[in-house]
Scaffold this motif. Structure first.
Motif, PDB file in Angstrom:
ATOM      1  N   VAL A   1       0.837  -1.206   0.000  1.00 29.18           N
ATOM      2  CA  VAL A   1       0.000   0.000   0.000  1.00 29.18           C
ATOM      3  C   VAL A   1       0.868   1.252   0.000  1.00 29.18           C
ATOM      4  O   VAL A   1       1.810   1.379   0.778  1.00 29.18           O
ATOM      5  N   LEU A   2       0.533   2.138  -0.917  1.00 30.15           N
ATOM      6  CA  LEU A   2       1.224   3.425  -1.021  1.00 30.15           C
ATOM      7  C   LEU A   2       0.476   4.432  -0.149  1.00 30.15           C
ATOM      8  O   LEU A   2      -0.719   4.660  -0.347  1.00 30.15           O
ATOM      9  N   LEU A   3       1.177   5.005   0.833  1.00 30.94           N
ATOM     10  CA  LEU A   3       0.573   6.008   1.709  1.00 30.94           C
ATOM     11  C   LEU A   3       0.810   7.377   1.095  1.00 30.94           C
ATOM     12  O   LEU A   3       1.948   7.844   0.998  1.00 30.94           O
ATOM     13  N   CYS A   4      -0.279   7.983   0.640  1.00 30.73           N
ATOM     14  CA  CYS A   4      -0.186   9.226  -0.118  1.00 30.73           C
ATOM     15  C   CYS A   4      -0.192  10.423   0.827  1.00 30.73           C
ATOM     16  O   CYS A   4      -1.120  10.601   1.615  1.00 30.73           O
TER      17      CYS A   4
ATOM     18  N   SER B   1       4.539   1.934   1.561  1.00 28.07           N
ATOM     19  CA  SER B   1       5.501   2.826   0.927  1.00 28.07           C
ATOM     20  C   SER B   1       4.994   4.250   1.107  1.00 28.07           C
ATOM     21  O   SER B   1       3.796   4.471   1.295  1.00 28.07           O
ATOM     22  N   ALA B   2       5.910   5.226   1.053  1.00 28.49           N
ATOM     23  CA  ALA B   2       5.516   6.621   1.251  1.00 28.49           C
ATOM     24  C   ALA B   2       5.782   7.437  -0.005  1.00 28.49           C
ATOM     25  O   ALA B   2       6.782   7.227  -0.703  1.00 28.49           O
TER      26      ALA B   2
ATOM     27  N   LYS C   1      13.040   8.968   8.151  1.00 30.20           N
ATOM     28  CA  LYS C   1      12.025   8.387   9.052  1.00 30.20           C
ATOM     29  C   LYS C   1      11.425   7.111   8.442  1.00 30.20           C
ATOM     30  O   LYS C   1      11.299   6.094   9.133  1.00 30.20           O
ATOM     31  N   VAL C   2      11.104   7.174   7.160  1.00 35.48           N
ATOM     32  CA  VAL C   2      10.509   6.015   6.478  1.00 35.48           C
ATOM     33  C   VAL C   2      11.481   4.840   6.503  1.00 35.48           C
ATOM     34  O   VAL C   2      11.111   3.701   6.831  1.00 35.48           O
TER      35      VAL C   2
ATOM     36  N   SER D   1       8.451   5.550  -2.577  1.00 35.02           N
ATOM     37  CA  SER D   1       7.954   5.777  -3.947  1.00 35.02           C
ATOM     38  C   SER D   1       8.187   7.245  -4.262  1.00 35.02           C
ATOM     39  O   SER D   1       7.550   8.122  -3.673  1.00 35.02           O
ATOM     40  N   ILE D   2       9.102   7.499  -5.196  1.00 37.90           N
ATOM     41  CA  ILE D   2       9.559   8.880  -5.402  1.00 37.90           C
ATOM     42  C   ILE D   2       9.766   9.134  -6.896  1.00 37.90           C
ATOM     43  O   ILE D   2      10.051   8.209  -7.665  1.00 37.90           O
ATOM     44  N   GLY D   3       9.618  10.388  -7.306  1.00 38.56           N
ATOM     45  CA  GLY D   3       9.915  10.701  -8.702  1.00 38.56           C
ATOM     46  C   GLY D   3       9.505  12.105  -9.085  1.00 38.56           C
ATOM     47  O   GLY D   3       8.827  12.809  -8.322  1.00 38.56           O
ATOM     48  N   LEU D   4       9.931  12.467 -10.293  1.00 30.52           N
ATOM     49  CA  LEU D   4       9.629  13.798 -10.824  1.00 30.52           C
ATOM     50  C   LEU D   4       8.143  13.967 -11.118  1.00 30.52           C
ATOM     51  O   LEU D   4       7.675  15.088 -11.305  1.00 30.52           O
TER      52      LEU D   4
END
Ligand code: ZN
Length: 299
Positions: free
Chosen positions: A186-189, A222-223, A236-237, A245-248
């Motif tokens: 699960v992606l925590l938005c 995931s954050a 912290k994560v 989960s990161i990106g432009l």
């Protein structure tokens, strides 16, 4: 602690006016997927875009892009089902996925499920006013159950997204019903700046998310921070056993000059290793999320 799963969120609907390295077209996304894989990402998330950056939900875009990524590297593929759908028909939203699943060469590994509905209007912090007033990201329970049925039919892995605690509660309900199977990713938005739709991109915003995750099920979280700098939270994560989960697509990261998506992934890898977390390979990610059969397991 689990190895850390790193996902590249390469484009969303982000413009190029600040950072020109946002990929739009299939060839650009394919090259970026390979660069992010080489830097340490095991999942890529992308949206179809036209040459001028408009959303492109044509199944041909997704087939071409998935096939190109598969040919370039083994990164796990997580395409969108379309964002602000304005009550769009669930079947229509799943069309590109259905078409992609007709040939193993064009199939993705994940299909997303945002387990709730939220207003996603653009907030203007300078004017203290909304720039839009009618954008709703709508995911009815009926739509979620339709998606789940098709996801299981194709042997894809569910990719859950929670924008706030009510989404997490719905996800847990769907898990209790057997609609979504553990282990769940699960992606925590979190959202900042011009988006007020998720939890704030602060330690408190993240804590509020993680506090309410299901306790009796295997959950990998995931954050992300839409329109905000996730690096304010990555330490912290990483220390709490979460994934990144990161990106432009989310934020241009001008604090780093004009980085590429791969530059962001490399920075997460470096930080994770310095804090004692090993980085999950594609194979590690598959094992952790039990992607062991069907399309989710296909190399
Ligand atoms: Zn997306």
């Amino acid at each position: 602690m689990d190895k850390i799963i790193i996902e590249a969120r390469v484009n969303e609907l982000a413009p190029r006016d600040e950072n020109p390295n946002v990929p739009f077209l299939p060839e650009e996304i394919i090259a970026d997927a390979k660069a992010c894989y080489d830097a340490g990402a095991s999942i890529i998330h992308y949206h179809g875009r036209t040459a001028t950056g408009e959303p492109d939900h044509d199944p041909e875009f997704y087939k071409k892009t998935n096939a190109g990524i598969r040919a370039a590297c083994p990164i796990l593929i997580h395409p969108t089902l379309g964002y602000v759908a304005h009550g769009g028909d669930a079947r229509e939203r799943f069309d590109a996925m259905e078409e992609s699943m007709k040939d193993p060469k064009t199939a993705p590994h994940f299909a997303p499920t945002d387990t709730g509905t939220v207003n996603v209007d653009w907030w203007n912090p300078e004017k203290n006013a909304y720039d839009t007033t009618n954008l709703v990201y709508e995911n009815s329970t009926e739509t979620l159950m339709y998606f789940a049925d098709r996801i299981k039919h194709h042997g894809l892995k569910h990719y859950c997204v929670s924008w706030n605690i009510s989404f997490t509660r719905q996800m847990e309900a769907l898990m209790k019903m057997g609609v979504i199977d553990a282990p769940v990713f699960v992606l925590l938005c979190m959202t900042d700046g011009i988006s007020l739709s998720g939890h704030p991109g602060t330690p408190e915003g993240l804590d509020a998310h993680t506090t309410f995750l299901p306790k009796d099920q295997k959950v990998f979280w995931s954050a992300m921070n839409y329109k905000g700098n996730l690096f304010l939270l990555t330490e912290k994560v990483i220390k709490e056993g979460g994934h990144i989960s990161i990106g432009l697509g989310d934020y241009p990261y001008m604090e780093m000059g004009q980085p590429t998506n791969a530059d962001l992934i490399a920075k997460v890898v470096e930080q994770a290793r310095s804090l004692g977390r090993e980085v999950a390979t594609v194979e590690d990610t598959r094992q952790m999320l039990e992607m062991t059969s069907g399309a989710a397991a296909a190399a």
